[in-house]
Structure formats: structure tokens, C-alpha cells
Design a protein around this motif. Sequence first.
Motif, PDB file in Angstrom:
ATOM      1  N   THR A  22      88.333  48.666  44.208  1.00  0.00           N
ATOM      2  CA  THR A  22      89.035  48.288  45.444  1.00  0.00           C
ATOM      3  C   THR A  22      89.842  49.422  46.055  1.00  0.00           C
ATOM      4  OG1 THR A  22      90.973  47.440  44.260  1.00  0.00           O
ATOM      5  CG2 THR A  22      89.189  45.881  44.697  1.00  0.00           C
ATOM      6  N   SER A  54      80.294  46.543  53.670  1.00  0.00           N
ATOM      7  CA  SER A  54      80.148  46.130  55.074  1.00  0.00           C
ATOM      8  C   SER A  54      78.676  46.027  55.460  1.00  0.00           C
ATOM      9  CB  SER A  54      80.857  47.120  56.002  1.00  0.00           C
ATOM     10  OG  SER A  54      82.246  47.108  55.789  1.00  0.00           O
ATOM     11  N   ASN A  88      93.147  40.135  43.091  1.00  0.00           N
ATOM     12  CA  ASN A  88      92.963  41.169  44.113  1.00  0.00           C
ATOM     13  C   ASN A  88      91.491  41.392  44.420  1.00  0.00           C
ATOM     14  OD1 ASN A  88      95.707  41.554  44.325  1.00  0.00           O
ATOM     15  ND2 ASN A  88      95.757  43.335  42.966  1.00  0.00           N
ATOM     16  N   MET A 112      90.230  38.619  46.749  1.00  0.00           N
ATOM     17  CA  MET A 112      90.666  38.793  48.142  1.00  0.00           C
ATOM     18  C   MET A 112      89.915  39.941  48.809  1.00  0.00           C
ATOM     19  SD  MET A 112      94.776  38.083  48.247  1.00  0.00           S
ATOM     20  CE  MET A 112      95.198  39.282  46.991  1.00  0.00           C
ATOM     21  N   TYR A 113      89.772  41.031  48.081  1.00  0.00           N
ATOM     22  CA  TYR A 113      89.081  42.207  48.624  1.00  0.00           C
ATOM     23  C   TYR A 113      87.642  41.875  48.971  1.00  0.00           C
ATOM     24  CZ  TYR A 113      87.350  47.048  48.817  1.00  0.00           C
ATOM     25  OH  TYR A 113      86.764  48.237  49.211  1.00  0.00           O
ATOM     26  N   SER A 114      86.937  41.208  48.071  1.00  0.00           N
ATOM     27  CA  SER A 114      85.524  40.888  48.283  1.00  0.00           C
ATOM     28  C   SER A 114      85.339  39.926  49.447  1.00  0.00           C
ATOM     29  CB  SER A 114      84.922  40.290  47.010  1.00  0.00           C
ATOM     30  OG  SER A 114      85.060  41.177  45.932  1.00  0.00           O
ATOM     31  N   TYR A 157      87.081  39.579  52.001  1.00  0.00           N
ATOM     32  CA  TYR A 157      87.326  40.237  53.287  1.00  0.00           C
ATOM     33  C   TYR A 157      86.004  40.649  53.943  1.00  0.00           C
ATOM     34  CZ  TYR A 157      88.599  43.923  56.586  1.00  0.00           C
ATOM     35  OH  TYR A 157      88.708  44.694  57.703  1.00  0.00           O
ATOM     36  N   PHE A 158      85.035  41.047  53.143  1.00  0.00           N
ATOM     37  CA  PHE A 158      83.747  41.503  53.673  1.00  0.00           C
ATOM     38  C   PHE A 158      82.812  40.335  53.975  1.00  0.00           C
ATOM     39  CE2 PHE A 158      85.494  45.066  51.323  1.00  0.00           C
ATOM     40  CZ  PHE A 158      85.348  46.091  52.243  1.00  0.00           C
TER      41      PHE A 158
END
Length: 199
Positions: free
Chosen positions: A72, A83, A116, A119-121, A123-124
Motif C-alpha cells: 500500500t 487502476s 488498511n 480500504m486501500y483495495s 478504493y480501486f
Amino acid sequence: MFQSTKLLYALTLVLLFSGGLLLAKYAPWADQSTANAGYANLGGDFTLSSKDGEVSLEDYRGQVVLMYFGFTSCPDVCPTALSTMAASMRQLTPNLEAQIQPLFVSVDPGRDTLDNLAMYSAYFHPRMLGITGSIEAIDEIVKKYGAYYSHIPLENSALAYTVDHTSRVYLIGTEGQLISTVAHGTSVDELVALLKQHL
């Protein structure tokens, strides 16, 4: 007589060249079942952890899996690849999109907590799962898939270290077999075309 010999020689070269092109195109000796033989010894099942519990590759039989190794804190390579994965899924019909499971495997479990990572994953893409495990578990899956990562110390940095890693998307088929790896920088359209071949 000399002219006839030259003409015959030229015709022979043309015929040999044409024959070679035909053989290269149709390759009658090739066994199409081994078209992906380069990946025959790579891949396999694994189990890692997500925020919501254990995740195994076997859980996604019947779906195509897009998998990426990263972390991350990655400044640009990981966000670009994730992306591209997400954008390729969004270009498909909802029915086809639902047949794909994107996975983001963190090779930095010391810093990437499961919360974390989730949440990070997300987002995409809302269905992208962030997963990780012990260093031993990560080493095993990295080896299985012919990937690579290494923690690199950083002097005078709050991060203490960064992670050098393979930047390829792993395309896994509906039976859990590794079909292909997609190089970093591959366009969304190219990835969409590849996905459609296997859905």
C-alpha cells in the motif's frame, strides 16, 4: 540457358519462402493444448487472510481471477496496475464483470494491516480484495507464481524501507490455472480483450 537457371532459382526461393510462411502460420506440428506450456509449472492454490477472514484461490472456482503483488505504500507502480485492473473490469458488462475476482496480495505484512489493506483495495474497485499473510506464506505463493519481492532499506526516511517487487497482473482461469501474466503498462483495452477470451 543461364537465364533459365536464374529464373528457376528465383522461383524456387519464392516457393520455399511461401511454404515457410504457410508452415509458420498453421504450424501443423504444434500441439495447441500446450499453448500455455510456459505457465504449466507455475501457479496453484493458496490461502491468505483478508479483513473478513481467510481467502483461498479455490473459493473462486468458476471465476477469472486477476491477481497483483504489491504494497500500500507503493508510490506509483501499484496504483497504476490496480487502476488498470479496475478500469478493465468496468469496461465489461455487469454480468461479465461479476465473473472476475480481483485480488491484491500485499508483500508488506509488517505495515499493511488487514483493515488498511481492505480500504486501500476497495478504493480501486469495491470487489477488490486485499489479502496478505505471514512472510512464510507470502514467500510460498510468490515462489509458486514465479514472482519476486525484496525489502530495500531506506536511509533517512520515515518509511525505513521500500519494497521492490514484480509488477505483473496474473490472470488465473476458472479452474484455478495460471493462464497468463500481463506486463506493467499493458493498456486497459488490451486487458479487456484478454479477459473476454477467458470469460
